[in-house]
Design a protein around this motif. Sequence first.
Motif, PDB file in Angstrom:
ATOM      1  N   THR A  32       0.836  -1.061  -0.089  1.00 56.24           N
ATOM      2  CA  THR A  32       0.066   0.328   0.349  1.00 56.24           C
ATOM      3  C   THR A  32       0.522   1.609   0.044  1.00 56.24           C
ATOM      4  O   THR A  32       0.781   2.111  -0.733  1.00 56.24           O
ATOM      5  N   TYR A  33       1.974   1.423   0.769  1.00 56.99           N
ATOM      6  CA  TYR A  33       3.130   2.179   0.976  1.00 56.99           C
ATOM      7  C   TYR A  33       3.839   2.591  -0.818  1.00 56.99           C
ATOM      8  O   TYR A  33       3.304   4.095  -0.701  1.00 56.99           O
ATOM      9  N   PHE A  34       3.757   1.228  -1.130  1.00 59.08           N
ATOM     10  CA  PHE A  34       5.212   1.834  -2.178  1.00 59.08           C
ATOM     11  C   PHE A  34       4.035   1.444  -3.507  1.00 59.08           C
ATOM     12  O   PHE A  34       4.088   3.283  -4.307  1.00 59.08           O
ATOM     13  N   THR A  35       2.490   1.864  -3.317  1.00 57.33           N
ATOM     14  CA  THR A  35       1.340   2.088  -4.895  1.00 57.33           C
ATOM     15  C   THR A  35       0.875   3.526  -4.207  1.00 57.33           C
ATOM     16  O   THR A  35       0.843   4.225  -5.071  1.00 57.33           O
ATOM     17  N   GLU A  36       1.126   4.079  -2.441  1.00 60.27           N
ATOM     18  CA  GLU A  36       0.844   5.809  -2.751  1.00 60.27           C
ATOM     19  C   GLU A  36       1.691   6.572  -3.040  1.00 60.27           C
ATOM     20  O   GLU A  36       1.669   7.370  -3.611  1.00 60.27           O
ATOM     21  N   GLN A  37       3.138   5.628  -2.615  1.00 61.31           N
ATOM     22  CA  GLN A  37       3.903   6.702  -3.542  1.00 61.31           C
ATOM     23  C   GLN A  37       4.491   6.666  -5.071  1.00 61.31           C
ATOM     24  O   GLN A  37       5.447   7.375  -5.201  1.00 61.31           O
ATOM     25  N   GLY A  38       3.751   5.121  -5.553  1.00 65.47           N
ATOM     26  CA  GLY A  38       4.129   5.575  -6.851  1.00 65.47           C
ATOM     27  C   GLY A  38       5.653   5.025  -7.105  1.00 65.47           C
ATOM     28  O   GLY A  38       6.022   5.830  -7.895  1.00 65.47           O
ATOM     29  N   VAL A  39       6.149   4.333  -6.383  1.00 69.55           N
ATOM     30  CA  VAL A  39       7.232   3.959  -6.671  1.00 69.55           C
ATOM     31  C   VAL A  39       7.027   1.987  -6.354  1.00 69.55           C
ATOM     32  O   VAL A  39       6.726   1.765  -6.075  1.00 69.55           O
ATOM     33  N   ASN A  40       8.542   1.979  -7.691  1.00 69.16           N
ATOM     34  CA  ASN A  40       8.332   0.041  -7.202  1.00 69.16           C
ATOM     35  C   ASN A  40       9.764  -0.415  -6.265  1.00 69.16           C
ATOM     36  O   ASN A  40       9.782  -1.673  -6.194  1.00 69.16           O
TER      37      ASN A  40
END
Length: 116
Positions: A32-40
Amino acid sequence: MVDKTVRRYYQQKQKQKEIEQELTELRGEIMTYFTEQGVNELEIGSHKVKIVVQERKEYDDTKLYEALPDPELWRLLSKPDASKITSLIKLNVISEEKLKDTFSTKTVKLLQVDKK
Protein backbone atom coordinates in the motif's frame (compact mmCIF):
# COMPACT_ATOMS: atom_id res chain seq x y z
CA MET A 1 7.93 -39.14 23.59
CA VAL A 2 5.44 -39.15 20.68
CA ASP A 3 2.92 -37.12 22.69
CA LYS A 4 5.54 -34.45 23.32
CA THR A 5 6.57 -34.44 19.65
CA VAL A 6 2.96 -34.13 18.46
CA ARG A 7 2.27 -31.35 20.94
CA ARG A 8 5.44 -29.50 19.83
CA TYR A 9 4.52 -29.98 16.16
CA TYR A 10 1.06 -28.53 16.80
CA GLN A 11 2.54 -25.55 18.64
CA GLN A 12 4.96 -24.87 15.80
CA LYS A 13 2.17 -25.09 13.21
CA GLN A 14 0.18 -22.54 15.24
CA LYS A 15 3.21 -20.24 15.33
CA GLN A 16 3.64 -20.72 11.59
CA LYS A 17 0.02 -19.67 10.99
CA GLU A 18 0.49 -16.60 13.19
CA ILE A 19 3.72 -15.65 11.43
CA GLU A 20 2.18 -16.15 7.98
CA GLN A 21 -0.77 -13.97 8.99
CA GLU A 22 1.53 -11.23 10.27
CA LEU A 23 3.66 -11.45 7.10
CA THR A 24 0.52 -11.06 4.98
CA GLU A 25 -0.49 -7.97 6.94
CA LEU A 26 3.01 -6.45 6.79
CA ARG A 27 3.27 -7.19 3.08
CA GLY A 28 -0.08 -5.46 2.55
CA GLU A 29 1.09 -2.36 4.43
CA ILE A 30 4.32 -2.21 2.43
CA MET A 31 2.52 -2.74 -0.90
CA THR A 32 0.00 0.00 0.00
CA TYR A 33 2.82 2.40 0.89
CA PHE A 34 4.60 1.72 -2.40
CA THR A 35 1.38 2.19 -4.35
CA GLU A 36 0.67 5.48 -2.58
CA GLN A 37 4.23 6.67 -3.24
CA GLY A 38 4.09 5.49 -6.86
CA VAL A 39 7.41 3.65 -6.62
CA ASN A 40 8.63 0.09 -7.15
CA GLU A 41 11.92 0.33 -5.28
CA LEU A 42 13.20 2.13 -2.18
CA GLU A 43 16.00 1.98 0.32
CA ILE A 44 14.52 2.17 3.80
CA GLY A 45 17.02 2.21 6.61
CA SER A 46 19.36 -0.71 6.10
CA HIS A 47 16.99 -2.51 3.72
CA LYS A 48 16.45 -2.40 0.00
CA VAL A 49 12.77 -3.02 -0.83
CA LYS A 50 11.59 -3.80 -4.33
CA ILE A 51 8.29 -4.77 -5.97
CA VAL A 52 8.86 -7.26 -8.78
CA VAL A 53 5.99 -7.55 -11.26
CA GLN A 54 5.54 -10.89 -13.01
CA GLU A 55 2.98 -12.14 -15.47
CA ARG A 56 1.80 -15.70 -15.13
CA LYS A 57 -0.24 -17.65 -17.61
CA GLU A 58 -3.30 -19.46 -16.31
CA TYR A 59 -4.47 -22.05 -18.82
CA ASP A 60 -8.08 -22.93 -19.50
CA ASP A 61 -8.36 -26.75 -19.44
CA THR A 62 -11.04 -26.96 -22.13
CA LYS A 63 -9.34 -24.58 -24.57
CA LEU A 64 -5.98 -26.22 -23.98
CA TYR A 65 -7.40 -29.68 -24.63
CA GLU A 66 -8.95 -28.43 -27.88
CA ALA A 67 -5.61 -26.93 -28.93
CA LEU A 68 -3.78 -30.18 -28.11
CA PRO A 69 -5.88 -32.92 -29.68
CA ASP A 70 -3.00 -35.43 -29.53
CA PRO A 71 -3.78 -37.59 -26.47
CA GLU A 72 -0.07 -38.26 -25.94
CA LEU A 73 0.63 -34.55 -25.48
CA TRP A 74 -2.35 -34.15 -23.19
CA ARG A 75 -1.20 -37.11 -21.14
CA LEU A 76 2.22 -35.46 -20.71
CA LEU A 77 0.49 -32.43 -19.24
CA SER A 78 -2.33 -34.25 -17.42
CA LYS A 79 -3.04 -30.98 -15.63
CA PRO A 80 -2.14 -27.59 -17.03
CA ASP A 81 1.24 -26.78 -15.58
CA ALA A 82 2.65 -23.53 -16.92
CA SER A 83 6.27 -24.61 -16.47
CA LYS A 84 5.72 -27.92 -18.32
CA ILE A 85 3.88 -26.14 -21.13
CA THR A 86 6.68 -23.56 -21.39
CA SER A 87 9.20 -26.41 -21.62
CA LEU A 88 7.22 -28.09 -24.41
CA ILE A 89 7.14 -24.77 -26.30
CA LYS A 90 10.90 -24.26 -25.86
CA LEU A 91 11.54 -27.80 -27.09
CA ASN A 92 9.35 -27.08 -30.15
CA VAL A 93 7.04 -29.97 -29.28
CA ILE A 94 4.12 -27.53 -29.50
CA SER A 95 3.98 -24.01 -30.90
CA GLU A 96 3.08 -20.94 -28.89
CA GLU A 97 0.77 -19.92 -31.74
CA LYS A 98 -1.29 -23.07 -31.20
CA LEU A 99 -1.87 -22.12 -27.56
CA LYS A 100 -2.52 -18.39 -28.05
CA ASP A 101 -6.20 -18.52 -26.94
CA THR A 102 -5.82 -21.14 -24.21
CA PHE A 103 -4.68 -18.95 -21.32
CA SER A 104 -5.20 -15.66 -19.58
CA THR A 105 -2.34 -13.63 -18.18
CA LYS A 106 -2.30 -12.80 -14.49
CA THR A 107 -0.06 -10.05 -13.15
CA VAL A 108 1.54 -10.90 -9.83
CA LYS A 109 3.49 -8.50 -7.64
CA LEU A 110 6.23 -10.01 -5.50
CA LEU A 111 7.79 -8.18 -2.58
CA GLN A 112 11.55 -8.48 -2.06
CA VAL A 113 13.23 -7.14 1.05
CA ASP A 114 17.01 -7.49 1.27
CA LYS A 115 19.59 -6.22 3.70
CA LYS A 116 22.03 -3.70 2.16
